[in-house]
Design a protein around this motif. Structure first.
Motif, PDB file in Angstrom:
ATOM      1  N   GLU A 159       0.817  -1.214   0.000  1.00  0.00           N
ATOM      2  CA  GLU A 159       0.000   0.000   0.000  1.00  0.00           C
ATOM      3  C   GLU A 159       0.855   1.270   0.000  1.00  0.00           C
ATOM      4  O   GLU A 159       0.601   2.204  -0.768  1.00  0.00           O
ATOM      5  CB  GLU A 159      -0.907  -0.018   1.226  1.00  0.00           C
ATOM      6  CG  GLU A 159      -2.082   0.892   1.086  1.00  0.00           C
ATOM      7  CD  GLU A 159      -2.874   0.970   2.374  1.00  0.00           C
ATOM      8  OE1 GLU A 159      -3.234  -0.096   2.921  1.00  0.00           O
ATOM      9  OE2 GLU A 159      -3.122   2.104   2.834  1.00  0.00           O
ATOM     10  N   VAL A 208      -2.915  -6.973  -2.435  1.00  0.00           N
ATOM     11  CA  VAL A 208      -3.965  -6.281  -3.187  1.00  0.00           C
ATOM     12  C   VAL A 208      -4.283  -4.957  -2.495  1.00  0.00           C
ATOM     13  O   VAL A 208      -4.651  -4.939  -1.323  1.00  0.00           O
ATOM     14  CB  VAL A 208      -5.249  -7.144  -3.274  1.00  0.00           C
ATOM     15  CG1 VAL A 208      -6.358  -6.357  -3.975  1.00  0.00           C
ATOM     16  CG2 VAL A 208      -4.962  -8.449  -4.001  1.00  0.00           C
ATOM     17  N   THR A 209      -4.095  -3.861  -3.219  1.00  0.00           N
ATOM     18  CA  THR A 209      -4.447  -2.556  -2.683  1.00  0.00           C
ATOM     19  C   THR A 209      -5.199  -1.750  -3.728  1.00  0.00           C
ATOM     20  O   THR A 209      -4.835  -1.752  -4.907  1.00  0.00           O
ATOM     21  CB  THR A 209      -3.214  -1.756  -2.195  1.00  0.00           C
ATOM     22  OG1 THR A 209      -3.595  -0.379  -2.057  1.00  0.00           O
ATOM     23  CG2 THR A 209      -2.049  -1.839  -3.161  1.00  0.00           C
ATOM     24  N   GLU A 210      -6.237  -1.090  -3.266  1.00  0.00           N
ATOM     25  CA  GLU A 210      -7.095  -0.273  -4.127  1.00  0.00           C
ATOM     26  C   GLU A 210      -6.386   0.909  -4.727  1.00  0.00           C
ATOM     27  O   GLU A 210      -6.906   1.557  -5.628  1.00  0.00           O
ATOM     28  CB  GLU A 210      -8.227   0.269  -3.257  1.00  0.00           C
ATOM     29  CG  GLU A 210      -9.448  -0.552  -3.336  1.00  0.00           C
ATOM     30  CD  GLU A 210     -10.652   0.368  -3.447  1.00  0.00           C
ATOM     31  OE1 GLU A 210     -10.940   0.810  -4.570  1.00  0.00           O
ATOM     32  OE2 GLU A 210     -11.269   0.630  -2.418  1.00  0.00           O
ATOM     33  N   LYS A 211      -5.225   1.224  -4.183  1.00  0.00           N
ATOM     34  CA  LYS A 211      -4.520   2.420  -4.643  1.00  0.00           C
ATOM     35  C   LYS A 211      -3.981   2.271  -6.067  1.00  0.00           C
ATOM     36  O   LYS A 211      -3.677   3.252  -6.724  1.00  0.00           O
ATOM     37  CB  LYS A 211      -3.372   2.747  -3.691  1.00  0.00           C
ATOM     38  CG  LYS A 211      -3.835   3.152  -2.300  1.00  0.00           C
ATOM     39  CD  LYS A 211      -2.818   4.032  -1.608  1.00  0.00           C
ATOM     40  CE  LYS A 211      -3.430   4.885  -0.527  1.00  0.00           C
ATOM     41  NZ  LYS A 211      -3.341   4.337   0.813  1.00  0.00           N
ATOM     42  N   LYS A 214     -11.702  -8.334  -1.098  1.00  0.00           N
ATOM     43  CA  LYS A 214     -11.001  -7.079  -1.392  1.00  0.00           C
ATOM     44  C   LYS A 214     -11.283  -6.606  -2.814  1.00  0.00           C
ATOM     45  O   LYS A 214     -11.378  -5.411  -3.083  1.00  0.00           O
ATOM     46  CB  LYS A 214      -9.491  -7.285  -1.243  1.00  0.00           C
ATOM     47  CG  LYS A 214      -8.919  -6.795   0.063  1.00  0.00           C
ATOM     48  CD  LYS A 214      -7.407  -6.780  -0.066  1.00  0.00           C
ATOM     49  CE  LYS A 214      -6.714  -6.383   1.213  1.00  0.00           C
ATOM     50  NZ  LYS A 214      -5.261  -6.609   1.110  1.00  0.00           N
ATOM     51  N   LEU A 215     -11.392  -7.549  -3.732  1.00  0.00           N
ATOM     52  CA  LEU A 215     -11.559  -7.187  -5.143  1.00  0.00           C
ATOM     53  C   LEU A 215     -12.987  -6.743  -5.464  1.00  0.00           C
ATOM     54  O   LEU A 215     -13.203  -5.896  -6.332  1.00  0.00           O
ATOM     55  CB  LEU A 215     -11.184  -8.364  -6.047  1.00  0.00           C
ATOM     56  CG  LEU A 215      -9.712  -8.775  -6.039  1.00  0.00           C
ATOM     57  CD1 LEU A 215      -9.505 -10.047  -6.863  1.00  0.00           C
ATOM     58  CD2 LEU A 215      -8.834  -7.641  -6.596  1.00  0.00           C
ATOM     59  N   ASN A 218     -15.411  -4.924  -4.194  1.00  0.00           N
ATOM     60  CA  ASN A 218     -15.865  -3.527  -4.199  1.00  0.00           C
ATOM     61  C   ASN A 218     -14.777  -2.547  -4.586  1.00  0.00           C
ATOM     62  O   ASN A 218     -14.898  -1.361  -4.350  1.00  0.00           O
ATOM     63  CB  ASN A 218     -16.421  -3.172  -2.822  1.00  0.00           C
ATOM     64  CG  ASN A 218     -17.629  -4.012  -2.495  1.00  0.00           C
ATOM     65  OD1 ASN A 218     -18.550  -4.126  -3.307  1.00  0.00           O
ATOM     66  ND2 ASN A 218     -17.620  -4.649  -1.339  1.00  0.00           N
ATOM     67  N   SER A 219     -13.716  -3.057  -5.187  1.00  0.00           N
ATOM     68  CA  SER A 219     -12.633  -2.151  -5.564  1.00  0.00           C
ATOM     69  C   SER A 219     -12.829  -1.693  -7.005  1.00  0.00           C
ATOM     70  O   SER A 219     -13.570  -2.297  -7.773  1.00  0.00           O
ATOM     71  CB  SER A 219     -11.284  -2.850  -5.429  1.00  0.00           C
ATOM     72  OG  SER A 219     -10.993  -3.551  -6.611  1.00  0.00           O
ATOM     73  N   ARG A 220     -12.126  -0.619  -7.340  1.00  0.00           N
ATOM     74  CA  ARG A 220     -12.206  -0.134  -8.720  1.00  0.00           C
ATOM     75  C   ARG A 220     -11.044  -0.636  -9.546  1.00  0.00           C
ATOM     76  O   ARG A 220     -10.802  -0.159 -10.655  1.00  0.00           O
ATOM     77  CB  ARG A 220     -12.243   1.384  -8.725  1.00  0.00           C
ATOM     78  CG  ARG A 220     -13.642   1.924  -8.448  1.00  0.00           C
ATOM     79  CD  ARG A 220     -13.605   3.426  -8.422  1.00  0.00           C
ATOM     80  NE  ARG A 220     -12.522   3.884  -7.545  1.00  0.00           N
ATOM     81  CZ  ARG A 220     -12.575   4.991  -6.815  1.00  0.00           C
ATOM     82  NH1 ARG A 220     -13.629   5.752  -6.865  1.00  0.00           N
ATOM     83  NH2 ARG A 220     -11.552   5.338  -6.045  1.00  0.00           N
ATOM     84  N   LEU A 221     -10.302  -1.571  -8.990  1.00  0.00           N
ATOM     85  CA  LEU A 221      -9.157  -2.117  -9.725  1.00  0.00           C
ATOM     86  C   LEU A 221      -9.634  -2.801 -10.995  1.00  0.00           C
ATOM     87  O   LEU A 221     -10.612  -3.553 -10.962  1.00  0.00           O
ATOM     88  CB  LEU A 221      -8.437  -3.166  -8.870  1.00  0.00           C
ATOM     89  CG  LEU A 221      -7.622  -2.688  -7.677  1.00  0.00           C
ATOM     90  CD1 LEU A 221      -7.240  -3.890  -6.817  1.00  0.00           C
ATOM     91  CD2 LEU A 221      -6.382  -1.941  -8.153  1.00  0.00           C
TER      92      LEU A 221
END
Ligand code: 1GP
Length: 234
Positions: free
Chosen positions: A59, A83-86, A114-115, A117-120
């Motif tokens: 992160e 895994v990071t949303e950043k 984690k994936l 609801n992420s925008r990745l």
């Protein structure tokens, strides 16, 4: 899918792509500020990942890079913890060369919360570890055997099975710090049959080796160690 589309478009017009791989475990702000601001123009992507980096390291590393560059930052995680949303996207890797369910499906299941609801941007990627002439961290951590580079038909068929199963990219990996990069013969043979973009990495240290990989058919080449050590002149 913006990131994937751009890679596909580039591969169609034969515009070669170059990713710098940064391992969050080795990252420090002092060391990397200058590094990131002074990347050569040929660099098109930043990949972030490592075999044993922690969630926090990942992160911090991605946050720092995003603040310093407009290049797309894509996770190349050795573990779901990274895994990071950043980041902008993630190569969701399936280790097709190995027979360890943990890296074929288990890690992916654990990554879903984690994936979800992420925008990745999630890019399904078939990942093949080939023998690079030394023991790689991928082999050690995943407890899988690399494929021998002489097994060209098996390598080709494994890559094609990945494509048929819906992978959007194939990544031929010789392992970070490999003594022997993926051979041109393998790259050419795999590329001949594949209709999705091909990524190649592991042990590529100079522009001569980079050009060879491109010429053989790699659409995107990943360089980690040589950039880290300041050996790569672009
Ligand atoms: C490793 O393919 C990458 O996953 C890059 O390898 O560190 O040898 O450049 P190097």
């Amino acid at each position: 899918p913006k990131l994937l589309d751009a890679i596909i478009q580039a591969s169609k017009i034969d515009k070669k792509l170059l990713a710098v791989l940064i391992d969050p475990e080795k990252f420090s702000a002092e060391k990397y500020a200058y590094f990131i601001e002074n990347l050569t123009e040929s660099v098109t992507h930043i990949f972030v990942g490592g075999s044993t980096a922690t969630a926090k390291e990942s992160e911090v590393c991605v946050g720092f890079i995003k603040a310093k560059t407009n290049l797309p930052v894509i996770l190349f995680p050795g573990d779901k913890e990274q895994v990071t949303e950043k980041a902008d996207g993630i190569l969701l890797l399936s280790l097709l060369s190995g027979r360890n369910p943990e890296y074929l499906i288990e890690q992916h299941i654990k990554a879903v919360p984690k994936l979800l609801n992420s925008r990745l941007e999630i890019i399904p990627t078939g990942y093949l570890l080939l023998d690079g002439g030394n023991q790689s961290a991928v082999a050690r951590v995943s407890k899988t055997k690399p494929m021998r580079q002489s097994e060209i038909t098996l390598i080709k068929n494994t890559a094609l099975a990945g494509q048929m199963m819906g992978k959007q990219l194939i990544y031929l990996e010789a392992g970070s710090g490999a003594l022997i990069p993926v051979s041109e013969e393998i790259i050419t043979e795999v590329k001949k049959y594949l209709n999705i973009p091909l990524i190649v990495g592991g042990g590529i240290k100079n522009s001569k080796q980079l050009e060879k990989a491109y010429k053989a058919g790699a659409d995107l080449v990943v360089i980690g160690t040589a950039f880290e050590n300041g050996e790569f002149e672009g």
